[in-house]
Scaffold this active site. Structure first.
Site, PDB file in Angstrom:
ATOM      1  N   GLU A 396       0.854  -1.296  -0.118  1.00 20.66           N
ATOM      2  CA  GLU A 396      -0.194  -0.108   0.115  1.00 20.66           C
ATOM      3  C   GLU A 396       0.947   1.215   0.083  1.00 20.66           C
ATOM      4  O   GLU A 396       1.937   1.230   0.657  1.00 20.66           O
ATOM      5  CB  GLU A 396      -0.906   0.068   1.308  1.00 20.66           C
ATOM      6  N   ASP A 397       0.254   2.373  -0.625  1.00 23.70           N
ATOM      7  CA  ASP A 397       0.903   3.548  -0.403  1.00 23.70           C
ATOM      8  C   ASP A 397       0.838   4.164   0.764  1.00 23.70           C
ATOM      9  O   ASP A 397       1.647   4.563   1.528  1.00 23.70           O
ATOM     10  CB  ASP A 397       0.697   4.525  -1.730  1.00 23.70           C
ATOM     11  N   ASP A 400      -5.041   5.392   5.749  1.00 26.42           N
ATOM     12  CA  ASP A 400      -5.561   6.357   6.402  1.00 26.42           C
ATOM     13  C   ASP A 400      -6.587   6.118   7.337  1.00 26.42           C
ATOM     14  O   ASP A 400      -6.201   5.745   8.531  1.00 26.42           O
ATOM     15  CB  ASP A 400      -5.988   7.519   5.286  1.00 26.42           C
ATOM     16  N   PHE A 449      -2.120  16.329   4.248  1.00 26.80           N
ATOM     17  CA  PHE A 449      -2.523  15.499   2.900  1.00 26.80           C
ATOM     18  C   PHE A 449      -0.994  15.694   2.158  1.00 26.80           C
ATOM     19  O   PHE A 449      -0.567  16.971   1.878  1.00 26.80           O
ATOM     20  CB  PHE A 449      -3.492  16.336   1.879  1.00 26.80           C
ATOM     21  N   ARG A 462       1.954  12.901  -8.839  1.00 29.56           N
ATOM     22  CA  ARG A 462       2.427  11.658  -8.804  1.00 29.56           C
ATOM     23  C   ARG A 462       4.010  11.453  -9.134  1.00 29.56           C
ATOM     24  O   ARG A 462       4.875  10.709  -8.554  1.00 29.56           O
ATOM     25  CB  ARG A 462       1.722  10.585  -9.648  1.00 29.56           C
TER      26      ARG A 462
END
Ligand code: 5GP
Length: 481
Positions: A396-397, A400, A449, A462
């Site tokens: 996973e990046d 959250d 964020f 990205r």
């Protein structure tokens, strides 16, 4: 086992003959080492000479020893069987276990069991040694020792000859060079910031590095370049050292003639210290670099929308290497299926898998969010291959609230993999709603964020090589998906 008086007599005859020949010192000593080893039915022999300051032993003749043994280089006279230098005969029955042996692991690798060492005495002073090595454990007789002592006497005569003097002279010069390079000042251990910079451009450069969270030290180290006798006549101190990149940077915003001088110094530094990584940043390169990152006269803005960088590219890579080491260790001997969710994970997946020392296969899923507040997850692209009975690592990046991962994990579990674990680059723990188990975590991030290194905001950012915090103004009222 032992050798007859006859074989010792003929060996001594051969040794006397070669000692009297016009061969070079090294050739004579190699030949003596060979005759001695053969006569004693030993596997190796080494003739060593002590430098005049009695600091180290230099190998002047060998027989039957491999490079590995000889690569130990000079032997420290105080550490390597010091009893011999005190004029004693030393016998080691088992080299791998005897505390007096300085490199038992090398002796073991070479299959050396027993050692017999005698001093080479010149006018009553120890000037060298002869050592005999055997593979089989061996006891030496009085006749063996007496033969070796006679060879040592012969070596003493040879050592006195001028060629040895010459050899030591050369060696002394080499050790002087080594001593000089040890005059390089050590790197400071603190990262204290300087109170002032010698030049404003250096301050600008430090700002760029700070913005990208790249660690730096200012003028951390001086390298001597030239000596007059024992004194250092010229030094070079690069402006910056970047520890994560192991790179020294010298900035130059100077005129051409001064640039030539700097180039000369850099060339000299590279010659004297080939292991040192150093680059010269010229005025043009520097301005371009500043502009790229939004500083200096050519720069218009910082990377637009980025408030600050959280993790530099180097830091991310460093952490990924550690994660990959842990994963490779945990799954040693197994095959692994890596599963990622498009698109945020692409950078992390690509880098992580390259550092895994396991056979791996890859699969990707894609999802979309729907519902009034985007809380419902739908799989829009499922796996290509079955994972039943396979070891699966979900990559996973960022995790959250944990809702997405929770949904995906229950989807994957239903396929009965042999095992299912999770590796996430970022863990935004402060916002967790569902407690999903995370087995490998890169960094715990604050409740902000983040974008870059695969993570987007409205499809952009990205491609940034680092992870940064998006300017809060940009996402006012929106909040993360
Ligand atoms: P969760 O379901 O754990 O709340 O959210 C996971 C998904 O939300 C991530 O895969 C990612 O797409 C998105 N997300 C959560 N926090 C961030 C963030 O800080 N930056 C970006 N770019 N995406 C985020």
């Amino acid at each position: 086992m032992g050798s007859s008086r006859g074989s010792y007599y003929s060996a001594l005859k051969r040794i006397t003959k070669v000692a009297n020949s016009a061969f070079s010192l090294r050739k004579i000593c190699n030949s003596i080492a060979k005759s001695t080893a053969k006569a004693m039915q030993a596997n190796g022999c080494r003739i060593l000479s002590l430098n005049p300051q009695k600091e180290y032993l230099l190998t002047v003749g060998t027989y039957g020893l491999s490079d590995l043994y000889l690569k130990k280089g000079h032997l420290d006279a105080r550490k390597s069987l010091p009893d011999i230098l005190e004029g004693k005969v030393v016998f080691i029955a088992d080299a791998a276990k005897d505390e007096r042996v300085q490199h038992p692991q090398i002796a073991l690798a070479q299959g050396i069991s027993s050692i017999l060492g005698v001093p080479v005495l010149g006018k009553g002073e120890t000037i060298g040694e002869i050592r005999i090595y055997t593979r089989e454990p061996r006891q030496f007789s009085e006749a063996d020792t007496s033969f070796l002592l006679s060879v040592a006497d012969m070596c003493a005569v040879i050592f006195e000859r001028a060629e040895l003097h010459q050899l030591l002279e050369q060696d002394y010069k080499a050790s002087e060079r080594r001593r000089k390079s040890s005059q390089v000042s050590p790197l400071p251990t603190t990262t204290l910031r300087p109170t002032s910079f010698a030049h404003p451009s250096e301050e600008d450069f430090a700002k760029v590095l700070d913005f990208y969270c790249i660690e730096w030290l200012y003028e951390p180290r001086s390298f001597p370049l030239r000596w007059k006798g024992d004194k250092i006549a010229e030094m070079f101190t690069p402006d910056f050292y970047l520890p994560e990149l192991d790179l020294y940077v010298e900035l130059t915003t100077l005129k051409q003639n001064l640039l030539t001088e700097k180039n000369r110094k850099l060339r000299q530094l590279r010659e004297l210290y080939p292991e040192v990584n150093v680059m010269l940043l010229t005025k043009n390169d520097f301005l371009k670099l500043l502009a790229k990152y939004g500083y200096g006269p050519l720069g218009e803005a910082k990377v637009e929308g980025i408030d600050r960088v959280l993790y530099s590219h180097a830091k991310i890579q460093q952490r990924i290497r550690t994660l990959a080491r842990h994963i490779s260790r945990d799954y040693a001997g197994q095959r692994l299926v890596l599963i990622g969710i498009l698109k945020g994970v692409v950078c992390f997946m690509a880098d992580l898998m390259q550092h895994l020392s396991l056979p791996v296969t890859l699969d990707f899923m894609a999802i979309s969010y729907y519902g009034s507040d985007g809380q419902v997850v739908k799989i829009t692209r499922d796996l290509d291959s079955s994972i039943t009975g396979q070891h699966v690592l979900m990559v996973e990046d960022i995790v959250d609230t944990g809702m997405t991962l929770n949904y995906i994990l229950s989807h994957l579990s239903a396929h009965n993999p042999a095992s299912l674990r999770v590796c996430t680059l970022l863990d935004k723990r402060a916002r967790r709603l569902i407690n999903v188990p995370l087995d490998y975590v890169g960094f715990e991030v604050p409740d902000e964020f983040v974008v870059g290194y695969g993570l987007d905001y409205k499809g952009e950012y990205r491609n940034l090589p680092f992870i940064g915090i998006l300017h809060p103004e940009l996402i006012k009222g929106e909040g993360p998906r």
